[in-house]
Design a protein around this motif. Structure first.
Motif, PDB file in Angstrom:
ATOM      1  N   VAL A  18       0.755  -1.071  -0.138  1.00  0.00           N
ATOM      2  CA  VAL A  18       0.200   0.012   0.073  1.00  0.00           C
ATOM      3  C   VAL A  18       1.003   1.067   0.003  1.00  0.00           C
ATOM      4  CG1 VAL A  18      -2.050   1.343   1.187  1.00  0.00           C
ATOM      5  CG2 VAL A  18      -1.875  -1.314   1.273  1.00  0.00           C
ATOM      6  N   ARG A  19       0.752   2.062  -1.058  1.00  0.00           N
ATOM      7  CA  ARG A  19       1.721   3.313  -1.506  1.00  0.00           C
ATOM      8  C   ARG A  19       0.920   4.116  -1.024  1.00  0.00           C
ATOM      9  NH1 ARG A  19       2.761   4.233  -6.156  1.00  0.00           N
ATOM     10  NH2 ARG A  19       5.226   4.386  -5.969  1.00  0.00           N
ATOM     11  N   VAL A  20       1.397   5.166   0.032  1.00  0.00           N
ATOM     12  CA  VAL A  20       0.726   6.475   0.380  1.00  0.00           C
ATOM     13  C   VAL A  20       1.481   7.672  -0.150  1.00  0.00           C
ATOM     14  CG1 VAL A  20       0.320   7.818   2.211  1.00  0.00           C
ATOM     15  CG2 VAL A  20       0.115   5.408   2.830  1.00  0.00           C
ATOM     16  N   ALA A  21       0.641   8.213  -1.236  1.00  0.00           N
ATOM     17  CA  ALA A  21       1.084   9.476  -1.921  1.00  0.00           C
ATOM     18  C   ALA A  21       0.378  10.620  -1.387  1.00  0.00           C
ATOM     19  CB  ALA A  21       0.867   8.961  -3.332  1.00  0.00           C
ATOM     20  N   GLY A  22       1.202  11.693  -0.978  1.00  0.00           N
ATOM     21  CA  GLY A  22       0.647  12.891  -0.433  1.00  0.00           C
ATOM     22  C   GLY A  22       0.135  12.845   0.936  1.00  0.00           C
ATOM     23  N   THR A  23      -0.818  13.221   1.346  1.00  0.00           N
ATOM     24  CA  THR A  23      -1.338  13.716   2.895  1.00  0.00           C
ATOM     25  C   THR A  23      -2.583  12.660   2.899  1.00  0.00           C
ATOM     26  OG1 THR A  23       0.003  15.553   3.011  1.00  0.00           O
ATOM     27  CG2 THR A  23      -1.931  15.155   4.599  1.00  0.00           C
ATOM     28  N   VAL A  51      -4.541  -2.470  10.119  1.00  0.00           N
ATOM     29  CA  VAL A  51      -3.648  -2.800   9.397  1.00  0.00           C
ATOM     30  C   VAL A  51      -3.875  -4.575   9.259  1.00  0.00           C
ATOM     31  CG1 VAL A  51      -1.405  -2.880   8.726  1.00  0.00           C
ATOM     32  CG2 VAL A  51      -2.271  -0.956   9.710  1.00  0.00           C
ATOM     33  N   PRO A  52      -3.773  -4.973   8.227  1.00  0.00           N
ATOM     34  CA  PRO A  52      -3.820  -6.814   8.159  1.00  0.00           C
ATOM     35  C   PRO A  52      -2.749  -7.321   8.116  1.00  0.00           C
ATOM     36  CG  PRO A  52      -4.594  -5.755   5.944  1.00  0.00           C
ATOM     37  CD  PRO A  52      -4.457  -4.566   7.001  1.00  0.00           C
ATOM     38  N   SER A  53      -2.636  -8.417   8.052  1.00  0.00           N
ATOM     39  CA  SER A  53      -1.267  -9.194   8.143  1.00  0.00           C
ATOM     40  C   SER A  53      -0.859  -9.107   6.612  1.00  0.00           C
ATOM     41  CB  SER A  53      -1.285 -10.656   8.610  1.00  0.00           C
ATOM     42  OG  SER A  53      -1.948 -10.876   9.748  1.00  0.00           O
ATOM     43  N   ASN A  54       0.499  -9.480   6.466  1.00  0.00           N
ATOM     44  CA  ASN A  54       1.205  -9.408   5.163  1.00  0.00           C
ATOM     45  C   ASN A  54       1.342  -8.286   4.246  1.00  0.00           C
ATOM     46  OD1 ASN A  54       1.632 -12.406   5.938  1.00  0.00           O
ATOM     47  ND2 ASN A  54      -0.280 -12.767   5.331  1.00  0.00           N
ATOM     48  N   THR A  55       1.490  -7.203   5.180  1.00  0.00           N
ATOM     49  CA  THR A  55       1.046  -5.838   4.717  1.00  0.00           C
ATOM     50  C   THR A  55       2.620  -4.840   4.597  1.00  0.00           C
ATOM     51  OG1 THR A  55      -1.083  -5.729   5.061  1.00  0.00           O
ATOM     52  CG2 THR A  55      -0.069  -3.699   4.864  1.00  0.00           C
ATOM     53  N   THR A  56       2.940  -4.310   3.375  1.00  0.00           N
ATOM     54  CA  THR A  56       3.785  -3.185   3.208  1.00  0.00           C
ATOM     55  C   THR A  56       3.156  -2.134   3.040  1.00  0.00           C
ATOM     56  OG1 THR A  56       5.663  -4.869   2.651  1.00  0.00           O
ATOM     57  CG2 THR A  56       6.085  -2.286   2.070  1.00  0.00           C
ATOM     58  N   ILE A  57       3.229  -1.076   4.169  1.00  0.00           N
ATOM     59  CA  ILE A  57       2.728   0.443   3.933  1.00  0.00           C
ATOM     60  C   ILE A  57       3.989   1.233   3.583  1.00  0.00           C
ATOM     61  CG2 ILE A  57       1.451   2.215   4.913  1.00  0.00           C
ATOM     62  CD1 ILE A  57       0.228   0.238   6.784  1.00  0.00           C
ATOM     63  N   VAL A  58       4.011   2.043   2.451  1.00  0.00           N
ATOM     64  CA  VAL A  58       5.164   2.674   2.176  1.00  0.00           C
ATOM     65  C   VAL A  58       4.802   4.010   1.761  1.00  0.00           C
ATOM     66  CG1 VAL A  58       5.715   1.583   0.060  1.00  0.00           C
ATOM     67  CG2 VAL A  58       7.699   2.545   1.170  1.00  0.00           C
ATOM     68  N   GLY A  59       5.601   5.116   2.069  1.00  0.00           N
ATOM     69  CA  GLY A  59       5.268   6.436   1.529  1.00  0.00           C
ATOM     70  C   GLY A  59       6.011   6.626   0.171  1.00  0.00           C
ATOM     71  N   ASN A  90       8.783   4.936   5.494  1.00  0.00           N
ATOM     72  CA  ASN A  90       8.952   6.030   4.882  1.00  0.00           C
ATOM     73  C   ASN A  90       7.824   7.111   5.011  1.00  0.00           C
ATOM     74  OD1 ASN A  90      10.728   7.765   2.989  1.00  0.00           O
ATOM     75  ND2 ASN A  90       9.322   7.255   1.459  1.00  0.00           N
ATOM     76  N   LEU A  91       7.115   7.063   6.308  1.00  0.00           N
ATOM     77  CA  LEU A  91       6.119   7.880   6.577  1.00  0.00           C
ATOM     78  C   LEU A  91       6.297   9.019   7.378  1.00  0.00           C
ATOM     79  CD1 LEU A  91       3.329   5.000   6.263  1.00  0.00           C
ATOM     80  CD2 LEU A  91       3.291   6.946   4.588  1.00  0.00           C
ATOM     81  N   ASN A  92       5.613  10.057   7.172  1.00  0.00           N
ATOM     82  CA  ASN A  92       5.547  11.085   8.377  1.00  0.00           C
ATOM     83  C   ASN A  92       4.376  10.894   9.097  1.00  0.00           C
ATOM     84  OD1 ASN A  92       7.880  13.072   7.748  1.00  0.00           O
ATOM     85  ND2 ASN A  92       7.042  12.854   5.761  1.00  0.00           N
ATOM     86  N   PHE A  93       4.069  10.759  10.438  1.00  0.00           N
ATOM     87  CA  PHE A  93       3.136  10.596  11.177  1.00  0.00           C
ATOM     88  C   PHE A  93       3.043  11.653  12.153  1.00  0.00           C
ATOM     89  CE2 PHE A  93       4.150   5.946  10.210  1.00  0.00           C
ATOM     90  CZ  PHE A  93       2.841   5.473  10.272  1.00  0.00           C
ATOM     91  N   GLU A  94       1.950  12.421  11.714  1.00  0.00           N
ATOM     92  CA  GLU A  94       1.822  13.545  12.748  1.00  0.00           C
ATOM     93  C   GLU A  94       0.460  13.685  13.611  1.00  0.00           C
ATOM     94  OE1 GLU A  94       2.315  17.090  10.068  1.00  0.00           O
ATOM     95  OE2 GLU A  94       4.285  16.487   9.594  1.00  0.00           O
ATOM     96  N   ASP A  95       0.341  14.126  14.610  1.00  0.00           N
ATOM     97  CA  ASP A  95      -0.832  14.911  15.216  1.00  0.00           C
ATOM     98  C   ASP A  95      -1.960  13.881  15.386  1.00  0.00           C
ATOM     99  OD1 ASP A  95      -2.232  16.672  16.648  1.00  0.00           O
ATOM    100  OD2 ASP A  95      -2.479  17.817  14.874  1.00  0.00           O
ATOM    101  N   THR A  96      -1.754  12.786  15.970  1.00  0.00           N
ATOM    102  CA  THR A  96      -2.971  11.875  16.100  1.00  0.00           C
ATOM    103  C   THR A  96      -3.251  12.387  17.546  1.00  0.00           C
ATOM    104  OG1 THR A  96      -1.898   9.856  15.143  1.00  0.00           O
ATOM    105  CG2 THR A  96      -3.858   9.485  16.345  1.00  0.00           C
ATOM    106  N   TYR A  97      -4.656  13.013  17.404  1.00  0.00           N
ATOM    107  CA  TYR A  97      -5.009  13.902  18.518  1.00  0.00           C
ATOM    108  C   TYR A  97      -6.403  13.479  18.904  1.00  0.00           C
ATOM    109  CZ  TYR A  97      -7.603  16.532  14.794  1.00  0.00           C
ATOM    110  OH  TYR A  97      -8.443  16.934  13.924  1.00  0.00           O
ATOM    111  N   ASP A  98      -6.571  13.684  20.321  1.00  0.00           N
ATOM    112  CA  ASP A  98      -7.916  13.208  20.650  1.00  0.00           C
ATOM    113  C   ASP A  98      -8.749  14.437  20.938  1.00  0.00           C
ATOM    114  OD1 ASP A  98     -10.204  12.175  22.082  1.00  0.00           O
ATOM    115  OD2 ASP A  98      -8.949  11.431  23.792  1.00  0.00           O
ATOM    116  N   CYS A  99      -9.929  14.723  20.198  1.00  0.00           N
ATOM    117  CA  CYS A  99     -11.135  15.794  20.407  1.00  0.00           C
ATOM    118  C   CYS A  99     -11.466  15.702  21.759  1.00  0.00           C
ATOM    119  CB  CYS A  99     -11.955  16.052  19.355  1.00  0.00           C
ATOM    120  SG  CYS A  99     -11.400  15.943  17.677  1.00  0.00           S
ATOM    121  N   PHE A 100     -11.632  14.604  22.271  1.00  0.00           N
ATOM    122  CA  PHE A 100     -12.427  14.555  23.759  1.00  0.00           C
ATOM    123  C   PHE A 100     -11.740  13.811  24.863  1.00  0.00           C
ATOM    124  CE2 PHE A 100     -14.861  14.153  19.768  1.00  0.00           C
ATOM    125  CZ  PHE A 100     -15.712  14.980  19.752  1.00  0.00           C
TER     126      PHE A 100
END
Length: 440
Positions: free
Chosen positions: A89-94, A158-166, A190-200
């Protein structure tokens, strides 16, 4: 190489190999998809994730199970369609975690239900009128219901047998919590992980002397999973720094939990060449002293060639696990908030070797280690501001009420390279973090 060139290069290698394979009379040796960085596997001997088998992620994915996603809905669809089959799974952009089905970002107000607002919540549970009892009643119920709506958006399984790459240098996931839960064989790179925030966040008037706001969600969680490789990512709070948040009832309105937690029987994890920065509670390895039934004999984690910068605590805090932490660079700059680096927790067996610490003069090296429970550790050949330092001796001298014991009782062997700690700061500055994959 810029983002577009990196994307084109990877795709041309992938498609070129497929076309040559399908062309009669084509060359015997073709550019194989297995040679691209998107199909990389964990090298043999590279930390705990290389033990008891290998970590290959989605490297064997068929062409129909290679996806490029640009929003949360596409990310979920890729996971659902491929299931446990090998997939890339290739993540492109944001990609925004707090987003609707069309990928449009959602605000905290979009999750409000049953009459919840923060203003009403603050008015209902002000300690001056409510007292020091746990919140209950209609407004707490409304907070819980609103939080459930956000949780359904934020948590991504995220399921088994997965590559997630930016893709390229700027692939980013904002406000989502990737849940590697009860699965195996996952690679995240190769991913930027940012600001996983809780609203509550929930107000807990009994937490500490003055009460505290407690939040949910980590950027990444490995929960009860095996064979996970997390490599060359950057984790941070993005633009929503804790220091900039308001205070209610005299306490910081804490919207962030951890950056990356490894918990509940997770095992065989390698965390390499990442950057963790600008955060409070960074990484738990084992989240409860009472979890021995699931955690004992597991939580085997390797941390190497990572940067930990301007973090308050938990880099990491360890319970139960055999954790090998070597060739990391820990930085605390002047004016930052610094509590400790390594938390020595219940039945932990930490080995910390060949690391470099760069601490502003205001920070005492005795605080690098923090004793939470009686547990021995090994700490050798570590540099503090360029000088070889016995971390245990310095701690025991500076914190006499918290004496630590030398000798973790095991010796790491799963290391592909061990660099001189004097070289580590420059080495990881150049190569650690998102956008630093070799050849990209």
């Amino acid at each position: 190489m810029n983002t577009r060139k990196c994307h084109v290069r990877a795709m041309s290698m992938l498609l070129g190999g497929a076309l040559l394979a399908l062309t009669p009379g084509g060359p015997a040796q073709a550019a194989s998809p297995a040679q691209t960085w998107e199909r990389a596997v964990l090298p043999a001997g590279d930390g705990w994730a290389s033990a008891e088998g290998s970590t290959t992620g989605g490297s064997a994915a068929a062409p129909e199970h290679v996806y490029t996603v640009t929003n949360r809905a596409e990310l979920l669809a890729a996971f659902k369609e491929a299931g446990d089959a090998p997939k890339i799974v290739r993540v492109a952009g944001t990609v925004h975690g707090n987003a609707d089905a069309q990928g449009r970002p959602l605000s905290c107000e979009d999750y409000h239900t049953d009459g919840y607002t923060l203003e009403k919540y603050l008015a209902a549970y002000d300690p001056d009128t409510w007292g020091r009892e746990d919140p209950s009643g209609p407004m707490e119920d409304a907070r819980v219901a609103s939080a459930a709506k956000q949780k359904a958006a934020v948590n991504v399984a995220v399921p088994s047998n997965t590559t997630i790459v930016g893709v390229g240098k700027d692939a980013t996931i904002i406000g989502a919590s990737l849940q590697v839960r009860g699965v195996s064989n996952v690679i995240i790179r190769n991913l930027n992980f940012e600001d996983t925030y809780d609203c509550f966040p929930q107000w807990d008037p009994t937490d500490g002397a003055n009460g505290a706001w407690n939040s949910e969600y980590d950027n990444l969680v490995v929960y009860g999973s095996r064979h996970v490789w997390v490599d060359r990512n950057t984790f941070s709070d993005g633009d929503r720094l804790d220091a900039d948040q308001p205070r209610y009832f005299g306490e910081l309105f804490q919207q962030h939990d951890g950056l990356f937690d490894i918990v509940r029987g997770a095992d065989l994890v390698t965390v390499s060449w990442n950057v963790f920065k600008d955060h409070d509670k960074t990484m738990l390895i084992g989240n409860s002293d009472g979890a021995g039934a699931t955690d004992r004999g597991k939580l085997r984690v390797t941390l190497h060639h990572n940067v930990f910068k301007d973090l308050n605590e938990r880099a990491p805090r360890v319970r139960f696990g055999q954790v090998d932490s070597y060739n990391n660079h820990f930085v605390a700059t002047a004016g930052s908030v610094y509590g400790y680096t390594y938390g020595i927790g219940f039945e932990s067996r930490l080995v910390a070797e060949h690391n470099a610490f760069t601490l502003a003069r205001e920070f005492d090296p005795a605080r690098i280690l923090k004793k939470w429970s009686e547990a021995p550790l090994t700490a050798r050949n570590n540099l503090v501001n360029g000088r070889t330092t016995d971390l245990i001796a310095v701690h025991n001298a500076g914190v006499p009420e918290e004496q630590l014991t030398e000798g973790a009782g095991w010796k790491p062997v799963l290391r592909t390279r061990v660099d001189n700690p004097r070289a580590v700061p420059a080495l990881v500055k150049r190569h650690a973090g998102a956008g630093r994959l070799p050849g990209c």
